[in-house]
Design a protein around this motif. Structure first.
Motif, PDB file in Angstrom:
ATOM      1  N   LYS A 156       0.825  -1.138  -0.164  1.00 17.98           N
ATOM      2  CA  LYS A 156      -0.481  -0.025  -0.026  1.00 17.98           C
ATOM      3  C   LYS A 156       0.932   1.111  -0.218  1.00 17.98           C
ATOM      4  O   LYS A 156       0.375   3.071  -0.623  1.00 17.98           O
ATOM      5  N   PRO A 167      -8.880   1.333  -3.262  1.00 17.81           N
ATOM      6  CA  PRO A 167      -8.840   0.439  -4.194  1.00 17.81           C
ATOM      7  C   PRO A 167      -9.352   0.802  -5.847  1.00 17.81           C
ATOM      8  O   PRO A 167     -10.471   1.227  -5.538  1.00 17.81           O
ATOM      9  N   TRP A 299      -6.375  -5.942  -0.963  1.00 18.52           N
ATOM     10  CA  TRP A 299      -7.593  -5.252  -1.757  1.00 18.52           C
ATOM     11  C   TRP A 299      -8.630  -6.609  -2.938  1.00 18.52           C
ATOM     12  O   TRP A 299      -8.131  -7.042  -3.674  1.00 18.52           O
ATOM     13  N   GLU A 365      -8.813  -4.117   4.865  1.00 19.05           N
ATOM     14  CA  GLU A 365      -9.830  -2.962   4.201  1.00 19.05           C
ATOM     15  C   GLU A 365     -11.498  -4.029   3.521  1.00 19.05           C
ATOM     16  O   GLU A 365     -12.067  -2.424   3.277  1.00 19.05           O
TER      17      GLU A 365
END
Length: 439
Positions: A156, A167, A299, A365
């Motif tokens: 990231k 994302p 993601w 996430e």
């Protein structure tokens, strides 16, 4: 630590025939009985594993804990580097351990030929998730070692340094993000892991993010999966476009799986499509290379349905009991202990294989993104092996590496053709195979 791979496309068809021939319902022996039994849990068992990296460390701790609960059982491990290739061949013998991970080359109708049933699907599903994935004719044959979500692992910190903090929601945004990484950082935007091969199969695990739970039935019902508008086209087209745009490593023939962890962990590589099982390994690599585990995130794939991300979830490899074991009670005890007490799934950042478990921290996430989790629906009764029959007949290893390696080769100019010509070839082979299988 290979997850899903085959050594050659020709081997897939030949191996399927060999597996069909080497076992039958008539010689299943104790395979028709419940291996839990009522006998004393004792005896020696050999457990096959693909975790060559853990067999001398973590798995020895498992052995100690299990044997403390079952002092009359002695557990020995056999780690297999080329798990799919070697164990699939060993299934032609009676020498494939007492507990083993069911190879992906075994179709559902072949399960009774090699493994003891663990109970009816309804019974086993009271305790475990993902039971239908390795079940046949109402019987369950495997228990997942962990569960996985599907998507991609990112460094990231690299993505953020290129200006991407969320994302991507479409393939176009994904490609634009990779291009931004190429333009503004020293990192390789995407890493195929082409040379090891099996990581390319991880793309296949994302089926369902567009089509939903019925994706496999839809795939088995179409003559042209590599046509625009089809889910198979969308996934493979994205991989092609990444390579075609020069956003992957310069020479894919020199990739290395173990080294790729360090490359992503250190920020030299930004992105890899892998199951969520890979997150903890990448976090460990980040810390080992002077970075932070917080740099690594997971993601969802860059496809949305009605504005919602989806992630396909399912079981990883399934532990099963060999039908040739001399100690079925001890073998079954290991299967249950591993799923319920070992802590393996938690340590791997995976979904628990037991009913009612929570999402792991590795998927942190997902919640703020509102990711919808999709579990693939089982095939209708009588069609359990239809899809595998089609792709075996077509010699297209959906869960292997050969056809996607050629896809990469075409995209990088190392093989003749282009995306359309290769997809036309795949569609023709698929259509011919489907006609042969369905009559």
């Amino acid at each position: 630590m290979a997850r899903k791979h085959m050594t050659a496309i020709a081997a897939a068809g030949a191996l399927a025939l060999a597996l069909t021939a080497c076992g039958s319902e008539d010689d299943a022996g104790d395979g028709a009985t419940d291996p839990t039994g009522s006998g004393e849990v004792s005896g020696d068992i050999t457990v096959l594993t693909n975790r060559t990296d853990l067999v001398d460390t973590t798995f020895q701790e498992y052995k100690e804990s299990f044997e403390a609960e079952h002092p009359e059982v002695n557990v020995e491990f056999e780690a297999v580097t080329d798990y799919e290739g070697d164990v699939s061949i060993r299934l032609n013998t009676q020498d494939y351990g007492d507990v083993l991970l069911i190879p992906n080359t075994v179709s559902k109708d072949q399960l009774p030929n090699f493994f003891l049933p663990l109970g009816t699907t309804d019974e086993v599903a009271e305790t475990y998730r993902f039971v239908e994935e390795q079940a046949y004719d109402g019987q369950a044959y495997g228990v997942a070692i962990t569960g996985n979500a599907q998507g991609y692992v990112v460094n990231k910190a690299v993505w953020e340094s290129a200006g991407v903090t969320e994302p991507p929601t479409t393939p176009e945004e994904f490609l634009a993000g990779l291009q931004a990484i190429a333009d503004t950082t020293e990192a390789t935007p995407y890493y195929t892991n082409y040379a090891d091969g099996w990581p390319l199969s991880q793309w296949q695990g994302n089926r369902g993010v567009i089509a939903g739970p019925e994706t496999e039935q839809e795939l088995a019902a179409t003559d042209a999966p590599w046509s625009e508008g089809e889910e198979q086209y969308a996934l493979d087209s994205l991989l092609y476009d990444v390579v075609d745009a020069g956003l992957s490593e310069p020479d894919p023939t020199t990739t290395n799986w173990e080294e790729s962890k360090n490359l992503l962990g250190s920020g030299q590589v930004a992105t890899m499509v892998l199951g969520s099982w890979a997150v903890t390994q990448m976090q460990d690599a980040a810390e080992a290379n002077g970075g932070s585990a917080d740099d690594i995130a997971y993601w969802p794939m860059p496809f949305q349905v009605d504005g919602t991300f989806r992630s396909t979830i399912g079981g990883d490899y399934k532990n099963a009991v060999s039908k040739h074991t001399e100690n079925p009670e001890a073998a079954r005890a290991w299967v249950d202990w591993f799923a319920q007490e070992s802590g393996y799934a938690q340590s791997e950042g995976g979904l628990p294989p037991t009913v009612g478990g929570d999402l792991p921290d590795t998927l942190s996430e997902f919640e703020p993104l509102g990711v919808e989790l999709v579990e693939i629906a089982p095939a209708p009764a009588g069609e359990e092996s239809l899809l595998s029959d089609i792709y075996d007949t077509a010699e297209i290893d959906l869960w292997g590496n050969v056809y996607r390696q050629k896809l990469v080769d075409v995209a990088r100019g190392a093989a003749d053709g282009d995306k359309q010509s290769y997809f036309d070839e795949l569609n023709q082979r698929w259509s011919d195979a489907r006609a042969e299988v369905t009559g």
